[in-house]
Design an enzyme around this catalytic site. Sequence first.
Site, PDB file in Angstrom:
ATOM      1  N   ARG A  23     -16.400 -12.923   3.241  1.00  0.00           N
ATOM      2  CA  ARG A  23     -15.336 -12.050   3.251  1.00  0.00           C
ATOM      3  C   ARG A  23     -15.697 -10.483   2.894  1.00  0.00           C
ATOM      4  O   ARG A  23     -15.376  -9.827   2.511  1.00  0.00           O
ATOM      5  CB  ARG A  23     -14.131 -12.218   2.393  1.00  0.00           C
ATOM      6  CG  ARG A  23     -13.323 -13.396   2.827  1.00  0.00           C
ATOM      7  CD  ARG A  23     -12.341 -12.868   4.043  1.00  0.00           C
ATOM      8  NE  ARG A  23     -11.554 -14.332   4.504  1.00  0.00           N
ATOM      9  CZ  ARG A  23     -10.313 -14.593   3.945  1.00  0.00           C
ATOM     10  NH1 ARG A  23      -9.896 -13.777   2.974  1.00  0.00           N
ATOM     11  NH2 ARG A  23      -9.852 -15.457   4.541  1.00  0.00           N
ATOM     12  N   ARG A  27     -10.886  -5.596   2.572  1.00  0.00           N
ATOM     13  CA  ARG A  27     -10.220  -4.549   1.917  1.00  0.00           C
ATOM     14  C   ARG A  27     -10.734  -3.826   0.870  1.00  0.00           C
ATOM     15  O   ARG A  27     -10.098  -2.645   0.514  1.00  0.00           O
ATOM     16  CB  ARG A  27      -8.956  -5.262   1.307  1.00  0.00           C
ATOM     17  CG  ARG A  27      -7.845  -5.379   2.600  1.00  0.00           C
ATOM     18  CD  ARG A  27      -6.642  -6.043   1.896  1.00  0.00           C
ATOM     19  NE  ARG A  27      -6.739  -7.650   1.571  1.00  0.00           N
ATOM     20  CZ  ARG A  27      -5.802  -8.250   1.161  1.00  0.00           C
ATOM     21  NH1 ARG A  27      -4.548  -7.861   0.980  1.00  0.00           N
ATOM     22  NH2 ARG A  27      -6.240  -9.556   0.802  1.00  0.00           N
ATOM     23  N   ARG A  36      -7.772  -0.073   9.181  1.00  0.00           N
ATOM     24  CA  ARG A  36      -6.819  -0.847   9.195  1.00  0.00           C
ATOM     25  C   ARG A  36      -5.447  -0.067   9.305  1.00  0.00           C
ATOM     26  O   ARG A  36      -4.551  -0.334   9.936  1.00  0.00           O
ATOM     27  CB  ARG A  36      -6.694  -1.556   7.933  1.00  0.00           C
ATOM     28  CG  ARG A  36      -5.773  -2.762   7.765  1.00  0.00           C
ATOM     29  CD  ARG A  36      -5.836  -3.783   6.699  1.00  0.00           C
ATOM     30  NE  ARG A  36      -4.921  -4.831   6.636  1.00  0.00           N
ATOM     31  CZ  ARG A  36      -4.007  -4.872   5.738  1.00  0.00           C
ATOM     32  NH1 ARG A  36      -4.107  -4.300   4.576  1.00  0.00           N
ATOM     33  NH2 ARG A  36      -3.147  -5.963   5.851  1.00  0.00           N
ATOM     34  N   ASP A  73     -10.888 -14.031  12.631  1.00  0.00           N
ATOM     35  CA  ASP A  73     -10.120 -15.250  11.588  1.00  0.00           C
ATOM     36  C   ASP A  73     -10.403 -16.485  12.459  1.00  0.00           C
ATOM     37  O   ASP A  73     -10.341 -16.700  13.341  1.00  0.00           O
ATOM     38  CB  ASP A  73      -8.776 -14.691  11.411  1.00  0.00           C
ATOM     39  CG  ASP A  73      -8.525 -15.422  10.081  1.00  0.00           C
ATOM     40  OD1 ASP A  73      -8.586 -14.806   8.956  1.00  0.00           O
ATOM     41  OD2 ASP A  73      -7.775 -16.486  10.226  1.00  0.00           O
ATOM     42  N   TYR A 149      -3.271 -25.574   8.755  1.00  0.00           N
ATOM     43  CA  TYR A 149      -2.341 -24.475   9.298  1.00  0.00           C
ATOM     44  C   TYR A 149      -1.411 -24.741  10.369  1.00  0.00           C
ATOM     45  O   TYR A 149      -0.353 -24.287  10.566  1.00  0.00           O
ATOM     46  CB  TYR A 149      -3.015 -23.180   9.498  1.00  0.00           C
ATOM     47  CG  TYR A 149      -3.752 -22.597   8.312  1.00  0.00           C
ATOM     48  CD1 TYR A 149      -2.956 -21.505   7.193  1.00  0.00           C
ATOM     49  CD2 TYR A 149      -5.061 -23.123   7.885  1.00  0.00           C
ATOM     50  CE1 TYR A 149      -3.646 -21.071   6.359  1.00  0.00           C
ATOM     51  CE2 TYR A 149      -5.847 -22.337   6.684  1.00  0.00           C
ATOM     52  CZ  TYR A 149      -4.962 -21.321   6.178  1.00  0.00           C
ATOM     53  OH  TYR A 149      -5.582 -20.805   4.992  1.00  0.00           O
TER      54      TYR A 149
HETATM   55  O1  1CP Z   1     -15.972 -10.849   6.210  1.00  0.00           O
HETATM   56  C1  1CP Z   1     -15.578 -11.949   6.795  1.00  0.00           C
HETATM   57  O2  1CP Z   1     -15.950 -13.080   5.889  1.00  0.00           O
HETATM   58  C2  1CP Z   1     -15.350 -12.287   8.141  1.00  0.00           C
HETATM   59  C3  1CP Z   1     -14.156 -12.372   8.375  1.00  0.00           C
HETATM   60  C4  1CP Z   1     -13.305 -13.594   8.003  1.00  0.00           C
HETATM   61  C5  1CP Z   1     -13.558 -14.972   7.892  1.00  0.00           C
HETATM   62  C6  1CP Z   1     -14.945 -15.497   7.808  1.00  0.00           C
HETATM   63  C7  1CP Z   1     -11.690 -13.465   7.954  1.00  0.00           C
HETATM   64  C8  1CP Z   1     -11.125 -11.932   7.926  1.00  0.00           C
HETATM   65  N1  1CP Z   1     -11.348 -14.458   7.617  1.00  0.00           N
HETATM   66  C9  1CP Z   1     -12.201 -15.624   7.636  1.00  0.00           C
HETATM   67  C10 1CP Z   1     -12.027 -16.848   7.490  1.00  0.00           C
HETATM   68  C11 1CP Z   1     -10.780 -17.554   6.801  1.00  0.00           C
HETATM   69  N2  1CP Z   1      -9.537 -17.131   7.207  1.00  0.00           N
HETATM   70  C12 1CP Z   1     -10.873 -18.630   6.009  1.00  0.00           C
HETATM   71  C13 1CP Z   1     -11.857 -19.461   5.532  1.00  0.00           C
HETATM   72  C14 1CP Z   1     -12.903 -18.854   4.538  1.00  0.00           C
HETATM   73  C15 1CP Z   1     -12.210 -18.723   3.203  1.00  0.00           C
HETATM   74  O3  1CP Z   1     -11.644 -19.745   2.623  1.00  0.00           O
HETATM   75  O4  1CP Z   1     -11.944 -17.610   2.682  1.00  0.00           O
HETATM   76  C16 1CP Z   1      -9.323 -18.941   5.900  1.00  0.00           C
HETATM   77  C17 1CP Z   1      -8.651 -20.047   5.164  1.00  0.00           C
HETATM   78  C18 1CP Z   1      -8.521 -18.004   6.420  1.00  0.00           C
HETATM   79  C19 1CP Z   1      -7.215 -17.739   6.584  1.00  0.00           C
HETATM   80  C20 1CP Z   1      -6.611 -16.445   6.422  1.00  0.00           C
HETATM   81  N3  1CP Z   1      -6.788 -15.188   6.966  1.00  0.00           N
HETATM   82  C21 1CP Z   1      -6.275 -16.086   5.011  1.00  0.00           C
HETATM   83  C22 1CP Z   1      -6.037 -17.095   3.700  1.00  0.00           C
HETATM   84  C23 1CP Z   1      -4.651 -17.680   3.705  1.00  0.00           C
HETATM   85  C24 1CP Z   1      -4.636 -18.619   2.784  1.00  0.00           C
HETATM   86  O5  1CP Z   1      -3.886 -19.687   3.173  1.00  0.00           O
HETATM   87  O6  1CP Z   1      -4.831 -18.685   1.608  1.00  0.00           O
HETATM   88  C25 1CP Z   1      -5.847 -14.732   4.928  1.00  0.00           C
HETATM   89  C26 1CP Z   1      -5.579 -14.111   3.885  1.00  0.00           C
HETATM   90  C27 1CP Z   1      -6.254 -14.182   6.390  1.00  0.00           C
HETATM   91  C28 1CP Z   1      -6.310 -12.783   6.713  1.00  0.00           C
HETATM   92  C29 1CP Z   1      -7.700 -12.178   6.795  1.00  0.00           C
HETATM   93  N4  1CP Z   1      -8.884 -12.762   7.347  1.00  0.00           N
HETATM   94  C30 1CP Z   1      -9.826 -11.836   7.292  1.00  0.00           C
HETATM   95  C31 1CP Z   1      -9.486 -10.784   6.440  1.00  0.00           C
HETATM   96  C32 1CP Z   1     -10.252  -9.571   6.164  1.00  0.00           C
HETATM   97  C33 1CP Z   1      -8.042 -10.934   5.977  1.00  0.00           C
HETATM   98  C34 1CP Z   1      -7.105  -9.966   5.279  1.00  0.00           C
HETATM   99  C35 1CP Z   1      -6.462  -9.188   6.338  1.00  0.00           C
HETATM  100  C36 1CP Z   1      -6.177  -7.952   5.578  1.00  0.00           C
HETATM  101  O7  1CP Z   1      -5.256  -8.093   4.795  1.00  0.00           O
HETATM  102  O8  1CP Z   1      -6.747  -6.807   5.870  1.00  0.00           O
END
Ligand code: 1CP
Length: 341
Positions: A23, A27, A36, A73, A149
């Site tokens: 990640r 943010r 964003r 994502d 999901y």
């Molecule tokens: O920087 C990076 O790592 C690359 C981008 C990336 C990756 C690899 C994002 C961007 N998401 C992911 C993977 C991801 N997404 C996972 C697997 C990894 C982990 O466990 O952290 C999962 C479970 C998600 C699903 C997801 N997308 C969630 C989690 C929700 C939950 O059930 O807890 C969330 C909050 C997102 C949104 C998201 N994805 C990525 C970002 C930067 C964001 C936040 C968006 C924002 O608020 O700007």
Amino acid sequence: MSKIFIDACFGKETPYTPVWMMRQAGRYLPEYMEIRKKVGNFLDMTRNPEVVAEITIQPVKRLDVDAAILFSDILNLPMEMGLPLRFEKGVGPVFDKTINDEKDVEALDENASEKISYVYEGVKLIRKNLADDKALIGFSGSPWTVSTYMVEGRGSKQYAKIKKMVYANPKLLHKLLDKVTNQTIKYLTNQIKAGADAIMVFDSWGGALEKEKFFEFSWNYMKQIAKDIKANYPNVPVILFSKGVGLYFNDIEGEFDVLGVDWNTPIDYALEIFEDNYTLQGNMEPTRLYSKEAIKEGVTKIAKTMKGHRHIFNLGHGILPDVPVENAKYFVDLCKEITRR
Ligand code: 1CP
């Protein structure tokens, strides 16, 4: 040009242990927040190749990490398979339409991995703009985690609906997992064709399953993905990461190069089991990033354990949104400095 990150994936000698953070685009970076605000919507950001490329490269410029990870994502692929996705403030990702029965699985679009071309355009652009010595990691979710999901509709604490399927309708769940796996293999293959140097599969919710069910419903599908990619692209490292399954490590095996270790699993325990059969990636507790002292203690301990062994530095899960950038930079610099040979 050789890439330290790729060399470390294959257990070759490197001048220091490479480092990146799960990640790392996100943010806590003011330059991410700026984009964003301008674009407004997270999904729109992921669908714009120029924005994807810019955000992916931000942490490389700011922190000098050894690898970039595609900004996207894990839920874009199931969205393209036919489940409309939205991100709800305070909740996270939401699918209003979910998978309940055979006909829902049959309705899933098997052309999704072609429709998602905005990701491949992003990968091409990143590879063009990224320094030669930095690796680009493409990724997907694991079929199990993505399916949680698709079945639950959102992030879950109990996984009641999908776990009911595990025990009461395993045939239906395998049918869903098969379909997601097929699409995921094509999706990752296309990312490699577009220029990804390595690929990683994120299984964030593997730990929701008891041991035998984890292997049946999650790991077996991840192994299948890894095997297919390695058969076609032996020079592209495959990284597998299942969260919360440290106690199942004794039975973990497959054709992959790097195993992600989460922060709950002591890395000395992982090393004892795997020795140098795989490169271990991880696993500093992400909350340590709030204190430089805690970072120093965490990095020193991991570096000492992994000295002389196959290792890539990372966190044991994603970086939190309010970590000071300065501390993230301190972590990256320290990992390199302390392991320099
Ligand atoms: O920087 C990076 O790592 C690359 C981008 C990336 C990756 C690899 C994002 C961007 N998401 C992911 C993977 C991801 N997404 C996972 C697997 C990894 C982990 O466990 O952290 C999962 C479970 C998600 C699903 C997801 N997308 C969630 C989690 C929700 C939950 O059930 O807890 C969330 C909050 C997102 C949104 C998201 N994805 C990525 C970002 C930067 C964001 C936040 C968006 C924002 O608020 O700007």
